[in-house]
Design a protein around this motif. Structure first.
Motif, PDB file in Angstrom:
ATOM      1  N   ARG A  56       1.102   6.646  -1.193  1.00 24.17           N
ATOM      2  CA  ARG A  56       1.765   6.453  -2.653  1.00 24.17           C
ATOM      3  C   ARG A  56       0.618   7.280  -3.552  1.00 24.17           C
ATOM      4  O   ARG A  56      -0.503   7.285  -3.217  1.00 24.17           O
ATOM      5  CB  ARG A  56       1.805   5.196  -3.155  1.00 24.17           C
ATOM      6  CG  ARG A  56       2.805   4.221  -2.222  1.00 24.17           C
ATOM      7  CD  ARG A  56       2.993   3.074  -2.844  1.00 24.17           C
ATOM      8  NE  ARG A  56       3.316   2.574  -3.993  1.00 24.17           N
ATOM      9  CZ  ARG A  56       4.579   2.743  -4.703  1.00 24.17           C
ATOM     10  NH1 ARG A  56       5.726   2.980  -3.705  1.00 24.17           N
ATOM     11  NH2 ARG A  56       4.919   2.553  -5.866  1.00 24.17           N
ATOM     12  N   LEU A  92       7.223   4.079  -8.102  1.00 26.15           N
ATOM     13  CA  LEU A  92       6.136   5.212  -7.390  1.00 26.15           C
ATOM     14  C   LEU A  92       5.470   5.778  -8.897  1.00 26.15           C
ATOM     15  O   LEU A  92       4.220   6.309  -8.497  1.00 26.15           O
ATOM     16  CB  LEU A  92       7.281   6.001  -7.122  1.00 26.15           C
ATOM     17  CG  LEU A  92       6.689   7.559  -6.698  1.00 26.15           C
ATOM     18  CD1 LEU A  92       5.805   7.165  -5.141  1.00 26.15           C
ATOM     19  CD2 LEU A  92       7.626   8.642  -6.426  1.00 26.15           C
ATOM     20  N   ARG A 127       9.178  12.050  -2.698  1.00 30.29           N
ATOM     21  CA  ARG A 127       9.520  10.892  -2.889  1.00 30.29           C
ATOM     22  C   ARG A 127      10.663  10.818  -3.855  1.00 30.29           C
ATOM     23  O   ARG A 127      11.754  10.158  -3.584  1.00 30.29           O
ATOM     24  CB  ARG A 127       8.356   9.842  -3.383  1.00 30.29           C
ATOM     25  CG  ARG A 127       7.199   9.582  -2.208  1.00 30.29           C
ATOM     26  CD  ARG A 127       7.698   8.818  -0.982  1.00 30.29           C
ATOM     27  NE  ARG A 127       6.468   8.731  -0.228  1.00 30.29           N
ATOM     28  CZ  ARG A 127       6.127   9.212   0.635  1.00 30.29           C
ATOM     29  NH1 ARG A 127       6.352  10.412   0.925  1.00 30.29           N
ATOM     30  NH2 ARG A 127       4.911   8.660   1.252  1.00 30.29           N
TER      31      ARG A 127
END
Length: 338
Positions: A56, A92, A127
């Motif tokens: 992440r 995110l 992502r």
């Protein structure tokens, strides 16, 4: 023993078991498997197929001098996403779900993240792409953020071209009307807070003896031409010579600036004209916040055993507006929608 993911930001932290942690090859310390770089020494962490799936972005706030990579959602066909996908994208990006939803609803190119590395920006693209959200990366170098806009002091409009001077003494530059590709209107604000504090043995330390707050709000217009690169030209309403308006010159700079902007728009008929900055400014602030600079004004002796220290804090949206117009210029130059 467990280690928490320190990059969770606004969102809930989670703990990892010892087996899930990733050891840094440089300093041997354990890191959360969501990290790309070691929390302690900054070295890239080893990656496996399992760890890559967990990575992440950290999305720390960058310093003013740091080169950033700006992740921008782009106005393509979009996206009847399930609410859980919007929630996952917001998590995110470390943004509020409602905020990200507003950005998407504008159907404009807007920044949703700013990173300190190309790798982190590419991770975000991957992502977001998996969630169906189209985005691209525009780094500060590509936006020309190393160089400020050229400041126009004097200008003249002829039938064929706009002629601009950076100073009255400088050589003029001629910009043919067909070459003018983009005009962007906005406002630049500045707040300056000056604080003087008393120090010394006879008074409580840090006692404020004087403070002054100054503010300004000035209309600006950025102008770009095709093939001229990212720098562009900036017109400041309160710092232009309006004598070339002749009989149309009004009493106030605001009236003159509106007249000038209208004429520029009419003559540069092929240019894209954007005046959405004021509306979009609140949606830029999470990723491109106003710049804040702090400086000390040193020590001034007031009397024996008593002295004052001064500090100045300046907050402005000028860099934010520059990034906004430079982004639009890149899109227009590529024949893209804003």
């Amino acid at each position: 023993m467990t280690l928490e993911d320190d990059s969770a930001g606004l969102h809930a932290q989670r703990a990892f078991t010892p087996e899930e942690l990733v050891a840094c090859e440089r300093c041997s310390r354990a890191n959360a498997p969501t990290r790309m770089n070691c929390l302690y020494c900054g070295a890239p962490l080893p990656r496996t197929a399992e760890s890559v799936a967990r990575l992440r972005p950290v999305l720390r706030k960058l310093e003013e001098w740091e080169r950033g990579y700006n992740v921008v959602i782009v106005p393509r066909a979009w996206w009847a996403a399930a609410p859980e996908k919007l929630t996952e994208a917001a998590s995110l990006l470390k943004l509020e779900v409602s905020y990200l939803g507003q950005c998407i609803a504008t159907r404009r190119a807007l920044p949703v993240a700013r990173t300190g590395s190309a790798e982190e920006a590419e991770l975000i693209l991957e992502r977001l792409g998996a969630l169906g959200l189209a985005a691209e990366v525009f780094d500060d170098g590509a936006l020309g953020m190393d160089e400020p806009p050229a400041r126009v002091r004097v200008l003249e409009m002829t039938a064929e071209a706009l002629v601009v001077w950076e100073t009255r003494e400088a050589a003029p530059e001629t910009l043919p009307w067909p070459s003018v590709s983009l005009l962007v209107k906005g406002r630049v604000t500045r707040k300056r807070l000056e604080v003087e504090e008393r120090q010394g043995v006879f008074k409580r330390r840090g006692e404020v003896v004087e403070s002054r707050e100054l503010a300004s709000d000035e209309a600006v217009l950025d102008l770009y031409t095709s093939g001229s690169g990212a720098r562009g030209w900036r017109l400041w309403a309160d710092h232009l010579d309006y004598s070339r308006l002749g009989a149309r010159k009004a009493l106030t700079a605001g009236e003159n600036f509106r007249t000038l902007a209208g004429e520029l728009r009419g003559r540069a008929s092929a240019a894209v004209f954007d005046e959405e900055y004021a509306r979009l400014r609140p949606l830029l602030a999470a990723v491109w916040p106003p710049s804040e600079h702090n400086e000390s004004h040193g020590v001034r002796r007031e009397s024996v055993g008593r002295y004052n220290t001064g500090a100045v804090t300046t907050v402005t949206n000028e860099t934010q507006f520059t990034r906004y117009t430079r982004l639009l210029n890149r899109l227009v130059a590529a024949g893209r929608a804003l």
